[in-house]
Write an enzyme that holds these catalytic residues in place. Structure first.
Site, PDB file in Angstrom:
ATOM      1  CG  ASP A 273     -45.331  -5.448  43.049  1.00 27.29           C
ATOM      2  OD1 ASP A 273     -44.380  -4.818  42.720  1.00 27.29           O
ATOM      3  OD2 ASP A 273     -44.981  -5.874  43.764  1.00 27.29           O
ATOM      4  CG  MET A 274     -51.526  -4.950  37.838  1.00 29.02           C
ATOM      5  SD  MET A 274     -51.834  -5.993  36.444  1.00 29.02           S
ATOM      6  CE  MET A 274     -52.256  -7.676  36.895  1.00 29.02           C
TER       7      MET A 274
END
Length: 436
Positions: A273-274
């Protein structure tokens, strides 16, 4: 969802603080009221709260009249199907119902005339069509659009605002009473840029650039292992700055003294995930990419098994007790109108399994956990930690799932072991856990 907004101005204030600042309150959607005879009714007007942008519940309004017409058609169709009526007449009635439904939905979007701080106004139809979209049902009925509309219509200047959850969660979503959450992306995402036009805004924390550079942990002729900072995408995405893949590609071109078209290539193997930091592997040839992807996609049944072994560290804030170790199995699915948020979905969700172990307690009440994801679903660890049927312990800094305020998401891919795609030797890497 409830909303609160601080405003400046004199006219149309519903509440005022001792310092003179105005306060607006709003609720998303409608509320159900029950009288002394236990009869219930829905309303979008409640004393102390701002009114709706457009009143769809007016009993004498056009919407209610057309809605009744559609309801009568539904009843007639049901009776005809049950009686085995003629197909031609049945199809004509269904076509009429579809025509009425589409007309009424379009009519609703045209009635919602939206204002902004720049003095402009447009209908929902116009705002969404400019983006090549059709508004979802319920657009314009969330708390923040209601408050902004009320403020603009009465010459009040918004100073600050937020939306928070009140009451119990519906079981699917991760919602904790009193926690603030960002506006939904499906309904409010396309609408708010227009409504906020003309206001001075702080930077969006969900789109903030990473505060650190990636670090190369290991590299050979076939692969790269890098430490991705929180706030950086793994691979290219829409409007979120340079991804780690692009950073590595740019670095490879610079080291080779070649142009992007002629330089060596870097290939993605898996993702984080970012907002998650930590260890990632990238391939330097198509053959190594295929083999590494095969390893990462292999299913495991317990932590420490499989050809790829990975663990995460998470700093969480428990809402209750967290036992020493355990296993969480909650199926996940995308929240259609609020991507990238995920929900627990026992009917259509995909299996998601996480094992965990308590590492230490912190003086402020936080708990450090070690997590082993046995599946690779989007936001799996974040939902499994935060959901009431999981650990009920949101990860610190998790703005999507109710984590306490923190400069970053406190989730790190801390250790990683896998088989080298060419040599067959096992490679193991581990980041310093003291940063958590």
């Amino acid at each position: 969802m409830l909303g609160v907004m601080l405003v400046e101005g004199e006219d149309g204030l519903i509440h005022r603080l001792p310092d003179g600042t105005g306060v607006l309150w709003a609720f998303s959607g409608n509320v159900t009221l029950t009288d002394e005879h236990m009869r219930s009714r829905q309303t979008n007007h409640l004393d102390g709260f701002v009114p709706p942008v457009f009143d769809l519940l007016d009993p004498d309004g056009h919407f209610k009249r057309k809605e009744s017409e559609i309801s009568l058609l539904n009843l007639a169709i049901y009776k005809m199907e049950k009686a085995g009526g003629g197909q031609a007449e049945l199809q004509a009635m269904k076509a009429r119902r579809k025509e009425l439904s589409e007309y009424l939905q379009k009519w609703i979007f045209d009635q919602f005339v939206i204002l902004n701080a720049a003095g402009e106004k447009r209908s929902l139809t116009e705002i969404f069509s400019e983006q090549g979209m059709i508004p979802p049902g319920g657009t314009g009925e969330c708390a923040l659009p209601k408050m902004l509309q009320y403020a603009y219509s009465r010459k009040l200047r918004p100073l600050a605002f937020g939306e928070f959850w009140y009451g119990a969660s519906n079981g699917r979503e991760v919602r904790t009473q009193g926690s603030f959450y960002p506006s939904c992306t499906g309904k409010c995402g396309p609408l708010l840029p227009f409504m906020l036009k003309g206001l001075e805004l702080e930077d969006n924390p969900l789109a903030a650039a990473p505060k650190a550079e990636p670090v190369i942990i290991y590299e050979d002729s076939e692969l790269i292992v890098a430490d991705k900072p929180s706030g950086m995408l793994s691979v290219p995405g829409k409007g979120a700055g340079e991804s780690l893949l692009e950073w590595l590609q740019r670095r490879a071109n610079r080291l080779a003294g070649a142009s992007p078209k002629q330089g060596p290539k870097v290939y993605a193997v898996h993702r984080l995930d970012m907002d998650t930091s930590g260890l990632m592997v990238f391939a330097k040839s198509p053959a190594s990419q295929v083999e590494l992807r095969r390893l990462f996609e292999e299913k495991t049944v317990s932590a420490g098994e499989g050809q790829v072994q990975k663990s995460y560290l998470a700093l969480v804030t428990p809402q209750g007790m967290v036992c020493g170790s355990g296993r969480i199995e909650l199926p996940l699915a995308a929240d259609y109108y609020d991507r990238p948020r995920q929900v627990v979905d026992y009917e259509g969700g995909k299996q998601a399994v996480t094992e965990y172990e308590l590492v230490e307690f912190r003086e402020n009440g936080d708990v450090l956990l070690k997590l082993w994801p046995l599946t690779g679903r989007t936001h799996q660890l974040r939902v499994h930690c935060a959901h009431s049927e999981g650990l009920s312990a949101p990860i610190a800094g998790d703005r999507l799932y109710g984590g306490r305020e923190h400069p970053r998401l406190c989730l790190m891919a801390q250790s990683l072991s896998f088989i080298h795609p060419v040599t067959g030797k096992k490679l193991s890497f581990e980041l310093d856990p003291t940063s958590f």
